[in-house]
Design an enzyme around this catalytic site. Structure first.
Site, short mmCIF file in Angstrom:
data_model
loop_
_atom_site.label_atom_id
_atom_site.label_comp_id
_atom_site.label_asym_id
_atom_site.label_seq_id
_atom_site.Cartn_x
_atom_site.Cartn_y
_atom_site.Cartn_z
CB SER A 167 -61.11 96.30 63.41
OG SER A 167 -61.46 97.17 62.17
CG HIS A 194 -63.22 99.49 64.56
ND1 HIS A 194 -62.05 99.47 64.09
CD2 HIS A 194 -63.65 99.92 65.54
CE1 HIS A 194 -61.40 100.08 65.42
NE2 HIS A 194 -62.36 100.50 66.19
CG ASP A 287 -59.58 101.58 68.28
OD1 ASP A 287 -59.28 102.64 69.00
OD2 ASP A 287 -60.76 101.07 68.15
#
Length: 354
Positions: A167, A194, A287
């Site tokens: 991310s 992400h 995540d």
């Protein structure tokens, strides 16, 4: 109070940002920089909490502005886009690689009032990114030759696939890993990164042009090929269909993420079981952790980036804290470990967690 320096030559973008901030007592727009050079100078003089730089296809080089800020006055930087992201993909990729934390959309306006959800998302992202601890970059990095290591004898069954989740700070970390993996890697690599919609094509194109491996955006049903890197498309889940094909689907978000690292890890675990390798890189949140549980139960292995080399230690910290990681490694050591494990050798030394 979050002090924001805005770098833009566009009156429209300045107006959108001012209107978004004016009703929030915890955010302040300290000044406007009209060029990249001004942005670098003002960052050093004003010491803002965060710099928001317009992502623009013309004028100053956005990536160079970010790079100079990270050299002269390290400060969290986000890129603001209020244009069609598909036209800015390559530019955004360069800015992220230079050290920008994220590309985020400017507050949207339909008519005079700004959309309240857009304001809230914009401000929450700005405030979160302002808390990221960034490190100074150097104009020229001199890397000494690392002593060649004798490869240990074969000590494991070779893996069949690598899944990577990242991310905040991920694009630069992914590039750092992929540039040190040779094109003859015997397995495919699937990546969930992400980021805002509209930019993944540019990231894939930029990586494909500069790393030894083939890099592309994944397509549903595509055959898996060794030495190829597949990036999850915008707003889609990425996994595998059996052991030979990609699965790109509209399945529901996992813990709010779509694409999701947990979805990816769970999918490869079901198909490849103990031949799976997962890598959790820098990023906010957790995540990947849920998917690692399934992957470890299936006999797969997992690597997490260490705290020192992570821009944000959220995702790796969550995976490590859950006891789901075999190795905790600095960014510079991850590529050689992936290569060694993929070829069925014992991984080079690193901090081992069980």
């Amino acid at each position: 109070m979050v002090r924001i320096l805005l770098a833009t030559s566009t009156v429209e973008l300045e107006d959108l940002v001012r209107r978004a901030i004016e009703g929030d007592a915890s955010a302040e727009l300290v000044l406007i920089a009209r060029s990249g050079r001004e942005a670098v100078r003002m960052t050093g003089e004003l010491l803002p909490d965060i710099v928001a730089v317009e992502l623009c296809p013309s004028g100053d080089d956005s990536a160079e502005t970010v790079r100079e800020i990270m050299i002269a006055a390290p400060t969290p930087v986000v890129m603001l886009s209020h244009r069609d992201g598909s036209q800015l993909g390559t530019i955004s990729a360069r800015a992220l690689e230079a050290g920008a934390l994220a590309v985020i959309p400017a507050p949207a306006a339909h008519g005079m009032p700004l959309e309240q959800p857009a304001i809230e998302k914009f401000l929450s992202t700005i405030k979160a990114m302002s808390q990221v601890k960034v490190v100074r970059q150097w104009r020229q990095k001199v890397r000494g030759d690392r002593a060649a290591k004798d490869q240990p004898p074969t000590a494991r069954t070779p893996i069949g696939i690598v899944g990577i989740a990242a991310s905040t700070g991920g694009p630069a970390a992914i590039r750092a890993i992929l540039k040190d993996i040779s094109a003859d890697l015997p397995v495919p690599i699937l990546i969930v990164q992400h980021m805002s919609n509209g930019f993944i094509d540019g990231v894939a194109a930029s990586l494909n042009a500069t790393v030894p491996l083939t890099v592309k955006v994944a397509r549903n049903g595509e055959l898996l090929k060794p030495g190829t890197v597949y990036l999850a498309p915008d707003n889609c889940q990425l996994g595998v269909s059996g052991r030979s094909r990609l699965r790109v689907s509209d399945d529901a978000p996992v813990n709010g993420f779509k694409p999701s690292g947990s979805y990816l890890f769970g999918s490869i675990a079901r198909a490849f079981k103990g031949e799976s390798l997962a890598v959790v890189l820098t990023g906010m949140g957790d995540d990947g952790t849920e998917g690692l549980r399934a992957l470890r139960m299936a006999g797969g292995k997992a690597i997490a980036q260490d705290e020192k080399s992570s821009v944000v230690f959220g995702m790796p910290k969550s995976a490590i804290g859950a006891g789901l990681v075999d190795l905790v490694l600095p960014l510079e050591s991850i590529a050689e470990n992936i290569t060694a494990i993929a070829r069925g050798r014992s991984e080079p030394e690193g901090e081992t967690r069980t």
